[in-house]
Design an enzyme around this catalytic site. Structure first.
Site, PDB file in Angstrom:
ATOM      1  N   HIS A   1     -62.205  31.148  53.756  1.00 50.20           N
ATOM      2  CA  HIS A   1     -63.255  30.179  53.442  1.00 50.20           C
ATOM      3  C   HIS A   1     -64.093  30.611  52.247  1.00 50.20           C
ATOM      4  CE1 HIS A   1     -65.734  33.204  55.264  1.00 50.20           C
ATOM      5  NE2 HIS A   1     -66.819  32.516  54.997  1.00 50.20           N
TER       6      HIS A   1
ATOM      7  N   HIS B   1     -68.088  29.907  48.129  1.00 52.86           N
ATOM      8  CA  HIS B   1     -68.157  29.853  49.588  1.00 52.86           C
ATOM      9  C   HIS B   1     -68.006  28.398  50.031  1.00 52.86           C
ATOM     10  CE1 HIS B   1     -69.884  29.960  53.632  1.00 52.86           C
ATOM     11  NE2 HIS B   1     -69.737  31.276  53.614  1.00 52.86           N
TER      12      HIS B   1
END
Length: 655
Positions: A540, A555
């Protein structure tokens, strides 16, 4: 020959690799499961029972010792493969050579070498030891080369996942097939149709499996291709036992899960290795072992499929404990099942069904321990941590090989023995060693895991979040010239400021200054030419550093670490060089929203104190396309030293 830049694999290549996995695990099953039975029940037949038992004991203990020696040789094998450079690639030559040599030698070990042991026991032992260690080394070259070549077959993450799935199916069928056909094949090819067959039956069975292993290795060599890429030019870490012990000593979570898994491995290997003895000598129904092996293959597939469901509803500790309790229940039922085939099959299934899920739990904890160690120790030991599990598997197999030989002698299950010749005392001794000892080892594994392993999914999410706060802060700028640098957005969507992000760490600038994007698609592109410095296992987030020393964290979403990589695809690896506009990540936005999470993509310069005049060049609310410049900054003439402390102390959380 190898190719360059090819990412898609043909179905033929994928099937060839899957067939290679089939042959590889068939060979391993023959080597670890049935060579010992051939040695104990057929190889030595001098007519002198004491001498035969002595030879069995010496040969099986020799195998155990040689397998321990091979643990020290493995790191050198990996290093040799990595340094191999041929027109056919790094790995394929070793798959072919290792597969050919190991298959021929293993077949020789299924003979009495012309009755040499009757003429000179010492000469036989020396030649056997030389042949066995040679075979084991060449098999290790093949095994390490085969599984290590997976990343070299394609640079596409999705293609790798497809190929790995095909390979796992192939290995499951290959490993299970050996157990299904062993006794029917041995008895069919034997001149005397006894319950355990004869030398000719065992040789023909070994010939079939060794031939499959050999042609599957050649299939991989001929029909697959290795892809050259920049990431493969990077030097790999060579992992040795000393390095593994260092990693264990510094990473308590890795140490405790390894300790629990060690007891578990030894226990299950003893039971698994002795199951064929149970069907042959306790029940007197060797062909029924094929029924169990067939059931076991299907149970393994079902267990793997059910794991996501169980792991979603139970914590790792609860699931690990429940699975091992199921195995203990199987052992208890097994011990009292006697000759009742239905009860034996139920007992063996209760023992075998949880094993794939236990493997996955341990693999998840070991993988998560990489970030745990990184936060605690300040450095990342990924290859060291991931080397622990296969080392323990080999250790457990080595111990089981030594134990099985001694059990066969103690129980009287040696050359010439049949189910009717085994005494009551022999059966009692056999059951004590097959069931009582492994049961104690499994209980110890439960206690260690329950008391000492704290790496739950929630704990790992906290650790990854902490790492994100500290990643890249110590990265220094490359020079002190006051030039202006523009940074583009890695993804299309609506631009927003960090202070609007629903996460205090990012909103307050604790992870550096930057911007956020409400995404309109799921493709994440490199915002500049850079080197990948951090790829989080949950996929992620990714960290890049460009030639100016800018450490950029991308992110995806808020709280998305909880998804454990579901819905995310990574196209890069740590150390890889990427060009601006190159796709590095991809995510499926509905997965994030279905989980009730925020899909905002956050981009921060984590070493912001090395720069000045960091400003957004477009107003918030603007719709931007990936590649549009949205942030500018200058290298500070006197860069500040980031004194933000890194939390290296982790307190065990009983929850």
């Amino acid at each position: 020959m190898s190719t360059k830049g090819k990412s898609k694999m043909t179905m033929g290549q994928r099937l060839a690799y899957s067939f290679g996995a089939f042959g590889n695990d068939s060979f391993y099953g023959l080597l670890c499961g049935y060579l010992i039975m051939f040695i104990t029940s057929h190889l030595f037949d001098t007519g002198n029972k004491a001498l035969d038992n002595k030879m069995i004991s010496m040969v099986t203990l020799t195998i155990m010792l040689l397998r321990f020696v091979e643990l020290f040789i493995d790191p050198f094998i990996g290093n040799a493969i990595d340094r191999t450079k041929t027109r056919w690639g790094h790995f394929r030559p070793w798959v072919v050579i290792g597969g050919t040599v190991s298959s021929i030698i293993l077949l020789l070990l299924f003979t009495n070498m012309g009755g040499l042991y009757k003429k000179s026991a010492v000469a036989y032992l020396v030649i056997f030891a030389v042949l066995y260690i040679t075979m084991d080394i060449f098999y290790s070259f093949k095994d390490v080369g085969f599984w290590s070549m997976l990343p070299s077959l394609t640079t596409d993450s999705r293609e790798r996942e497809k190929t790995a799935t095909f390979a796992r199916v192939g290995s499951t069928i290959g490993g299970g097939l050996v157990g299904i056909v062993v006794m029917p094949a041995v008895i069919y090819f034997s001149a005397t149709k006894t319950s355990t067959g004869d030398d000719r039956g065992w040789f023909m069975f070994a010939l079939i499996i060794c031939f499959l292993a050999l042609i599957s290795a050649w299939g991989v060599g001929i029909f697959t291709r290795e892809v050259n890429s920049d990431i493969r030019k990077n030097k790999k870490d060579t992992v040795g036992l000393v390095g593994i012990f260092k990693a264990l000593s510094g990473n308590d979570q890795l140490m405790w899960v390894a300790c629990a898994y060690l007891f578990y491995c030894v226990g299950i290997n003893i039971v698994n290795s002795l199951e064929v003895y149970y069907f042959t000598y306790i029940m007197g129904r060797p062909k029924a072992f094929s029924i169990f092996s067939t059931i076991n293959v299907f149970l393994g597939i079902i267990a793997t499929s059910l794991f996501p469901f169980f792991s979603k509803h139970l914590s790792r500790k609860a699931l690990f404990t429940a699975l091992l309790c199921c195995m203990l229940g199987g052992i208890i039922l097994f011990a009292f099942a006697g000759n009742n085939l239905a009860l034996v099959l139920v007992a063996a299934s209760l023992f075998g069904f949880p094993q794939p899920m236990v493997f996955l739990i341990v693999l998840m904890v070991i993988t998560d321990s990489v970030e745990y160690g990184q936060l605690k120790l300040g450095h990342r030991d990924e290859s060291l941590a991931l080397s622990v599990r296969p080392l323990l598997d080999k250790f457990g197999g080595a111990v089981a090989n030594g134990v099985v030989g001694q059990v066969a002698i103690i129980a009287g299950m040696t050359t010439g023995a049949t189910a009717s010749s085994i005494t009551a005392a022999g059966k009692t001794n056999f059951k004590l060693l097959m069931f009582a000892v492994p049961a104690v080892l499994l209980v110890i594994a439960i206690i260690v895991f329950a008391k000492k392993v704290i790496l739950s999914e929630a704990k790992h999410a906290e650790i990854v979040a902490e790492l994100e706060k500290t990643w890249g802060k110590k990265q220094a700028a490359s020079d002190h010239s006051a030039k202006t640098i523009n940074i583009s957005t890695p993804i299309s969507g609506q631009l927003t400021s960090l202070d609007q992000v629903n996460d205090d760490t990012f909103a307050k600038g604790l992870a550096g200054q930057g911007f956020a994007i409400k995404p309109s698609d799921g493709r994440v592109l490199a915002p500049f030419d850079a080197t990948i410095k951090q790829v989080f296992t949950t996929r992620h987030a990714v960290g890049l550093v460009d030639d100016n020393g800018i450490a950029l964290l991308i992110h995806i979403g808020i709280g998305t670490v909880k998804l454990k990589g579901t819905g995310f695809v990574s196209y890069v690896e740590q150390g890889q060089r990427v060009k601006q506009g190159q796709e590095i990540l991809e995510f499926w936005d509905p997965t994030i929203k279905k989980a009730g999470l925020d899909d905002t993509v956050i981009v921060t310069v984590t070493n912001s104190k090395q720069f000045e005049n960091i400003t957004m060049t477009k107003p918030t609310g603007t719709t931007v396309q990936a590649g549009d410049d949205v942030l500018s900054l200058q290298i500070a003439s006197t860069p500040a030293c980031d004194s933000t402390p890194i939390n290296n102390s982790l307190t065990p959380d009983p929850a």
